[in-house]
Design a protein around this motif. Structure first.
Motif, PDB file in Angstrom:
ATOM      1  N   ARG A 193      -3.389 -13.129 -15.050  1.00 50.25           N
ATOM      2  CA  ARG A 193      -4.825 -12.939 -15.213  1.00 50.25           C
ATOM      3  C   ARG A 193      -5.371 -12.228 -13.973  1.00 50.25           C
ATOM      4  N   ILE A 194      -6.532 -11.656 -14.111  1.00 50.26           N
ATOM      5  CA  ILE A 194      -7.117 -10.907 -12.998  1.00 50.26           C
ATOM      6  C   ILE A 194      -7.265 -11.794 -11.767  1.00 50.26           C
ATOM      7  N   GLU A 195      -7.633 -13.046 -11.974  1.00 50.96           N
ATOM      8  CA  GLU A 195      -7.842 -13.964 -10.853  1.00 50.96           C
ATOM      9  C   GLU A 195      -6.552 -14.311 -10.115  1.00 50.96           C
ATOM     10  N   ASP A 196      -5.414 -13.958 -10.684  1.00 48.47           N
ATOM     11  CA  ASP A 196      -4.139 -14.244 -10.032  1.00 48.47           C
ATOM     12  C   ASP A 196      -3.797 -13.232  -8.944  1.00 48.47           C
ATOM     13  N   VAL A 197      -4.578 -12.169  -8.870  1.00 44.96           N
ATOM     14  CA  VAL A 197      -4.276 -11.085  -7.932  1.00 44.96           C
ATOM     15  C   VAL A 197      -5.256 -11.086  -6.765  1.00 44.96           C
ATOM     16  N   ARG A 198      -4.710 -10.977  -5.575  1.00 40.90           N
ATOM     17  CA  ARG A 198      -5.521 -10.792  -4.364  1.00 40.90           C
ATOM     18  C   ARG A 198      -5.387  -9.325  -3.959  1.00 40.90           C
ATOM     19  N   LEU A 199      -6.483  -8.592  -4.023  1.00 37.73           N
ATOM     20  CA  LEU A 199      -6.446  -7.161  -3.731  1.00 37.73           C
ATOM     21  C   LEU A 199      -6.739  -6.856  -2.271  1.00 37.73           C
ATOM     22  N   ASP A 200      -7.418  -7.771  -1.578  1.00 37.08           N
ATOM     23  CA  ASP A 200      -7.684  -7.565  -0.158  1.00 37.08           C
ATOM     24  C   ASP A 200      -6.403  -7.799   0.648  1.00 37.08           C
ATOM     25  N   TYR A 201      -6.376  -7.224   1.843  1.00 36.87           N
ATOM     26  CA  TYR A 201      -5.215  -7.388   2.716  1.00 36.87           C
ATOM     27  C   TYR A 201      -5.123  -8.829   3.235  1.00 36.87           C
ATOM     28  N   PRO A 202      -3.949  -9.446   3.200  1.00 32.83           N
ATOM     29  CA  PRO A 202      -2.697  -8.956   2.630  1.00 32.83           C
ATOM     30  C   PRO A 202      -2.656  -9.195   1.117  1.00 32.83           C
ATOM     31  N   ALA A 203      -2.439  -8.133   0.379  1.00 33.90           N
ATOM     32  CA  ALA A 203      -2.465  -8.204  -1.083  1.00 33.90           C
ATOM     33  C   ALA A 203      -1.287  -9.023  -1.597  1.00 33.90           C
ATOM     34  N   SER A 204      -1.553  -9.768  -2.665  1.00 33.47           N
ATOM     35  CA  SER A 204      -0.498 -10.607  -3.241  1.00 33.47           C
ATOM     36  C   SER A 204      -0.855 -10.948  -4.677  1.00 33.47           C
ATOM     37  N   VAL A 205       0.102 -11.523  -5.387  1.00 36.14           N
ATOM     38  CA  VAL A 205      -0.117 -11.969  -6.755  1.00 36.14           C
ATOM     39  C   VAL A 205       0.498 -13.349  -6.924  1.00 36.14           C
ATOM     40  N   LYS A 206      -0.224 -14.220  -7.594  1.00 39.48           N
ATOM     41  CA  LYS A 206       0.248 -15.578  -7.853  1.00 39.48           C
ATOM     42  C   LYS A 206       0.883 -15.591  -9.235  1.00 39.48           C
ATOM     43  N   ILE A 207       2.176 -15.867  -9.278  1.00 34.28           N
ATOM     44  CA  ILE A 207       2.939 -15.785 -10.530  1.00 34.28           C
ATOM     45  C   ILE A 207       3.391 -17.173 -10.968  1.00 34.28           C
ATOM     46  N   LEU A 208       3.140 -17.464 -12.226  1.00 36.89           N
ATOM     47  CA  LEU A 208       3.597 -18.721 -12.811  1.00 36.89           C
ATOM     48  C   LEU A 208       4.928 -18.445 -13.498  1.00 36.89           C
ATOM     49  N   GLY A 209       6.002 -19.001 -12.942  1.00 35.73           N
ATOM     50  CA  GLY A 209       7.335 -18.710 -13.447  1.00 35.73           C
ATOM     51  C   GLY A 209       7.924 -19.822 -14.290  1.00 35.73           C
ATOM     52  N   LYS A 210       9.237 -19.803 -14.393  1.00 31.56           N
ATOM     53  CA  LYS A 210       9.937 -20.803 -15.182  1.00 31.56           C
ATOM     54  C   LYS A 210       9.723 -22.197 -14.595  1.00 31.56           C
ATOM     55  N   GLY A 211       9.681 -23.191 -15.493  1.00 30.27           N
ATOM     56  CA  GLY A 211       9.471 -24.555 -15.044  1.00 30.27           C
ATOM     57  C   GLY A 211       8.069 -24.801 -14.529  1.00 30.27           C
ATOM     58  N   LYS A 256      -6.501  -1.799  -8.063  1.00 29.88           N
ATOM     59  CA  LYS A 256      -7.947  -1.903  -7.877  1.00 29.88           C
ATOM     60  C   LYS A 256      -8.670  -0.732  -8.531  1.00 29.88           C
ATOM     61  N   LYS A 257      -8.099   0.468  -8.407  1.00 30.81           N
ATOM     62  CA  LYS A 257      -8.692   1.641  -9.045  1.00 30.81           C
ATOM     63  C   LYS A 257      -8.721   1.467 -10.566  1.00 30.81           C
ATOM     64  N   TYR A 258      -7.621   0.935 -11.101  1.00 33.05           N
ATOM     65  CA  TYR A 258      -7.534   0.751 -12.548  1.00 33.05           C
ATOM     66  C   TYR A 258      -8.546  -0.297 -13.019  1.00 33.05           C
ATOM     67  N   LEU A 259      -8.610  -1.433 -12.332  1.00 36.40           N
ATOM     68  CA  LEU A 259      -9.530  -2.498 -12.736  1.00 36.40           C
ATOM     69  C   LEU A 259     -10.983  -2.074 -12.572  1.00 36.40           C
ATOM     70  N   THR A 260     -11.267  -1.283 -11.543  1.00 35.20           N
ATOM     71  CA  THR A 260     -12.622  -0.771 -11.345  1.00 35.20           C
ATOM     72  C   THR A 260     -13.000   0.151 -12.492  1.00 35.20           C
ATOM     73  N   GLU A 261     -12.080   1.016 -12.855  1.00 31.54           N
ATOM     74  CA  GLU A 261     -12.332   1.950 -13.952  1.00 31.54           C
ATOM     75  C   GLU A 261     -12.557   1.215 -15.275  1.00 31.54           C
ATOM     76  N   MET A 262     -11.883   0.076 -15.441  1.00 28.89           N
ATOM     77  CA  MET A 262     -12.002  -0.715 -16.668  1.00 28.89           C
ATOM     78  C   MET A 262     -13.170  -1.707 -16.597  1.00 28.89           C
ATOM     79  N   HIS A 263     -13.911  -1.693 -15.484  1.00 29.87           N
ATOM     80  CA  HIS A 263     -15.045  -2.613 -15.280  1.00 29.87           C
ATOM     81  C   HIS A 263     -14.598  -4.069 -15.434  1.00 29.87           C
ATOM     82  N   MET A 264     -13.477  -4.396 -14.785  1.00 34.87           N
ATOM     83  CA  MET A 264     -12.884  -5.722 -14.937  1.00 34.87           C
ATOM     84  C   MET A 264     -12.880  -6.528 -13.641  1.00 34.87           C
ATOM     85  N   LEU A 265     -13.633  -6.068 -12.632  1.00 35.94           N
ATOM     86  CA  LEU A 265     -13.645  -6.792 -11.364  1.00 35.94           C
ATOM     87  C   LEU A 265     -14.822  -7.757 -11.237  1.00 35.94           C
ATOM     88  N   ALA A 266     -15.653  -7.812 -12.256  1.00 33.56           N
ATOM     89  CA  ALA A 266     -16.774  -8.745 -12.222  1.00 33.56           C
ATOM     90  C   ALA A 266     -16.247 -10.177 -12.268  1.00 33.56           C
TER      91      ALA A 266
END
Length: 201
Positions: free
Chosen positions: A81-99, A116-126
């Motif tokens: 989900r969008i909220e799983d991604v941190r776009l500010d430095y240091p950028a990271s993504v929280k992944i829910l894996g097996k188990g 960030k460019k893609y999400l901005t273009e899609m108006h999905m950063l709100a």
């Protein structure tokens, strides 16, 4: 019944003996072919194939970049989900894996910028859209495993026309395996910080 006939009935026939001998033959297990990772050049070529003059091409380029950079499983990518991604430095993504185990994976600044460019273009950063899938199809639904596989193979096939050594069909887990191998190869790939997504040597 005559004794001779009884003896003939009790004795296994030649066909039965042959059948038992066949069953006794050990089955030779098919040897698994070794999975050869893609080269840096192959990855770079695949990442350059999307037409980034179109919105769908920019989305696909971002997905390919994200798939390689995070080395995530394809289902993990689909479930983000969008909220799983941190776009500010240091950028990271929280992944829910097996188990149901969660891990935080750092992503390159170039990947974060492209995303960030893609999400901005899609108006999905709100903030009210933070619960939405990170990558969606044209119907506004989250991408499926089949959808991500289709995108990957679409551009793998295009790249294979230029470089026949690249397979036309690439299972998503090969990208994961390839990134794992590239981590041990220094210097590793550096992703360009602006669309189109490219790989610099």
């Amino acid at each position: 019944m005559e004794p001779r006939r009884v003896a003939n009935v009790l004795q296994p026939s030649a066909h039965l003996l042959n059948f038992q001998q066949i069953l006794a033959i050990p089955v030779k297990r098919a040897e698994r072919k070794a999975i050869n990772p893609l080269t840096k050049e192959a990855i770079a070529l695949i990442l350059r194939q999307p037409d980034t003059s179109t919105l769908s091409g920019r989305r696909d380029a971002t997905i390919l970049c994200f798939l390689y950079d995070t080395a995530a499983r394809v289902q993990e990518i689909c479930d983000l989900r969008i909220e799983d991604v941190r776009l500010d430095y240091p950028a990271s993504v929280k992944i829910l894996g097996k188990g149901r185990k969660t891990r935080v994976v750092p992503i390159l600044p170039a990947t974060a910028q492209n995303l960030k460019k893609y999400l901005t273009e899609m108006h999905m950063l709100a903030p009210e859209k933070s619960h939405l899938p990170l990558f969606m199809n044209r119907n506004g639904q989250k991408l499926t495993r089949a959808g991500v596989t289709y995108i990957l193979n679409k551009y793998a096939k295009a790249a294979s026309v230029i470089d026949p050594s690249i397979p036309e069909k690439i299972p998503p887990h090969l990208m994961r395996h390839t990134k794992a191998m590239h981590i041990y190869d220094i210097p590793t790939l550096k992703l360009q910080t602006y669309m189109p997504v490219q790989v610099l040597q």
